[in-house]
Design a protein around this motif. Sequence first.
Motif, mmCIF file in Angstrom:
data_model
loop_
_atom_site.group_PDB
_atom_site.id
_atom_site.type_symbol
_atom_site.label_atom_id
_atom_site.label_comp_id
_atom_site.label_asym_id
_atom_site.label_seq_id
_atom_site.Cartn_x
_atom_site.Cartn_y
_atom_site.Cartn_z
ATOM 1 N N ARG A 113 55.593 14.569 -2.320
ATOM 2 C CA ARG A 113 54.825 13.588 -2.517
ATOM 3 C C ARG A 113 55.115 12.437 -3.798
ATOM 4 O O ARG A 113 55.521 12.689 -4.601
ATOM 5 C CB ARG A 113 53.203 13.922 -1.880
ATOM 6 C CG ARG A 113 53.393 14.260 -0.378
ATOM 7 C CD ARG A 113 52.119 15.090 -0.418
ATOM 8 N NE ARG A 113 51.959 15.852 1.390
ATOM 9 C CZ ARG A 113 51.890 15.273 1.827
ATOM 10 N NH1 ARG A 113 51.410 14.375 2.449
ATOM 11 N NH2 ARG A 113 52.045 16.478 2.854
ATOM 12 N N VAL A 114 54.056 11.129 -3.527
ATOM 13 C CA VAL A 114 53.747 10.653 -4.945
ATOM 14 C C VAL A 114 53.260 11.489 -6.003
ATOM 15 O O VAL A 114 53.694 11.349 -7.334
ATOM 16 C CB VAL A 114 53.236 9.283 -4.845
ATOM 17 C CG1 VAL A 114 53.124 9.074 -5.915
ATOM 18 C CG2 VAL A 114 53.729 8.623 -4.185
ATOM 19 N N ALA A 115 52.913 12.614 -5.780
ATOM 20 C CA ALA A 115 51.339 13.216 -6.764
ATOM 21 C C ALA A 115 52.777 14.909 -7.879
ATOM 22 O O ALA A 115 52.455 15.046 -8.538
ATOM 23 C CB ALA A 115 50.904 14.124 -6.289
ATOM 24 N N GLU A 124 50.241 5.505 -14.205
ATOM 25 C CA GLU A 124 49.222 5.894 -13.251
ATOM 26 C C GLU A 124 49.672 5.543 -11.992
ATOM 27 O O GLU A 124 49.171 4.796 -11.410
ATOM 28 C CB GLU A 124 47.979 5.404 -13.824
ATOM 29 C CG GLU A 124 47.391 6.781 -12.839
ATOM 30 C CD GLU A 124 45.449 6.134 -13.097
ATOM 31 O OE1 GLU A 124 44.529 6.913 -12.092
ATOM 32 O OE2 GLU A 124 44.953 6.135 -14.012
ATOM 33 N N LEU A 125 50.144 7.015 -11.438
ATOM 34 C CA LEU A 125 49.699 7.279 -9.743
ATOM 35 C C LEU A 125 48.885 6.619 -8.833
ATOM 36 O O LEU A 125 48.000 7.700 -8.910
ATOM 37 C CB LEU A 125 50.980 8.059 -9.462
ATOM 38 C CG LEU A 125 52.360 7.880 -9.962
ATOM 39 C CD1 LEU A 125 53.314 9.162 -9.966
ATOM 40 C CD2 LEU A 125 53.595 6.375 -9.246
ATOM 41 N N LYS A 128 49.146 9.356 -4.299
ATOM 42 C CA LYS A 128 49.623 10.200 -4.773
ATOM 43 C C LYS A 128 50.233 11.661 -2.892
ATOM 44 O O LYS A 128 50.592 12.218 -2.969
ATOM 45 C CB LYS A 128 48.557 11.207 -5.526
ATOM 46 C CG LYS A 128 48.498 10.880 -6.783
ATOM 47 C CD LYS A 128 47.773 11.414 -8.201
ATOM 48 C CE LYS A 128 47.945 10.984 -9.375
ATOM 49 N NZ LYS A 128 47.320 11.486 -10.674
ATOM 50 N N ASP A 129 48.950 10.674 -2.405
ATOM 51 C CA ASP A 129 49.121 11.454 -0.817
ATOM 52 C C ASP A 129 50.643 10.664 -0.273
ATOM 53 O O ASP A 129 51.168 11.431 0.605
ATOM 54 C CB ASP A 129 47.877 11.803 -0.141
ATOM 55 C CG ASP A 129 47.308 12.504 -0.506
ATOM 56 O OD1 ASP A 129 47.914 13.696 -1.784
ATOM 57 O OD2 ASP A 129 45.694 12.148 -0.408
#
Length: 351
Positions: A113-115, A124-125, A128-129
């Motif tokens: 995932r993006v996280a 800053e993302l 995140k999911d």
Amino acid sequence: MDKKEYRPLTIPRLSWNKKVLTDTFGELVAQPLEPGFGNTLGNALRRVLLGGVEGSAVTSVIIKGVNNEFSSLPGVVEDAMQIILNIKEIVVRNKKGIPGTMRLQVSQEGAVRVADIQADDHLELINKDHVIAHVSARGTLDIEFFVETGRGYQPAQWPSEKSLQEDGRIYLDAMFSPIKKVVFDVTKTRVGDKIDYDKLVLKIHTDGSENPLDVVHYSVSVLRTQLEPFLASTEIPFNEISAVPEEQSEEEPAVMLEGPGLKGVPVDLLLKPIDELELSVRAHNCLINAGIKRIIDLVNLNEDEGLKIKNFGRKSLNEVKDSMKAFGLSFGMDIKESDLRRMLKDHGNDE
């Protein structure tokens, strides 16, 4: 000749619908508007929102073990093309408006995932999911992302001389705009006994990297900046200029600064707003938000202090330096306002 007086236009009242306001959606109501102004302002704001708001996106990637978007990766369910399509959906908030990099290194089974991405401090993302790929038990995924800032849509910037890059970089087309959708509706509203005034309802959908209030403020600033030259060209009616007798048309000589490196700089210029420098909307707003409202406030800063201003990066700093240089100004001039006031008073120009 007397100056013609015009009937003042109705100034609308603005209100945000607090019940539905979020980081990704906002509903703005403007009323009452002069007849016809609902569509005029609605169209202008919608076009600027969709095409004029700056944002950031991934413009190229280096996927370890892959040198083109049609490859497959061992131990990864998705092929390179599917991964790239997922990467395009990554939402990035850029705090400084400068390029940056991100890194993803995964060697365990499961959804990626993006996280899981490690980004530069100024990036800053948001989503995140969001899933980028799925890795099997013995699979690995190593991706380096390159983030840039821009407006609207940008096609993939492949170098023209060759399609395959030595470093394996793959270039992506990018949608920089943080605006996903803008719609507006115009209905009639009553003012006293008149029922033909307009009511504008503007609905803004964003990707979460910018909130609706900020993008509307930014869009209005863009429109103001683009329209100000039209106002300046007709601000003084022609008949007023021609009515001034020739012997009175000459202006009094401006009061100039005295001292090494200061000659040729008008004193009154330093006391004027930074609008005189004709900066970009981004640089102008950053300075205003930091309390830098006059040129004297700006020239008394040094470059290090300028770079500490929120969202004011090296690009904005160089732009401001070039604008000040045209007026014989620079950072770190250390000019006291009391000295300027004294010089103006000595020349009979005290305000």
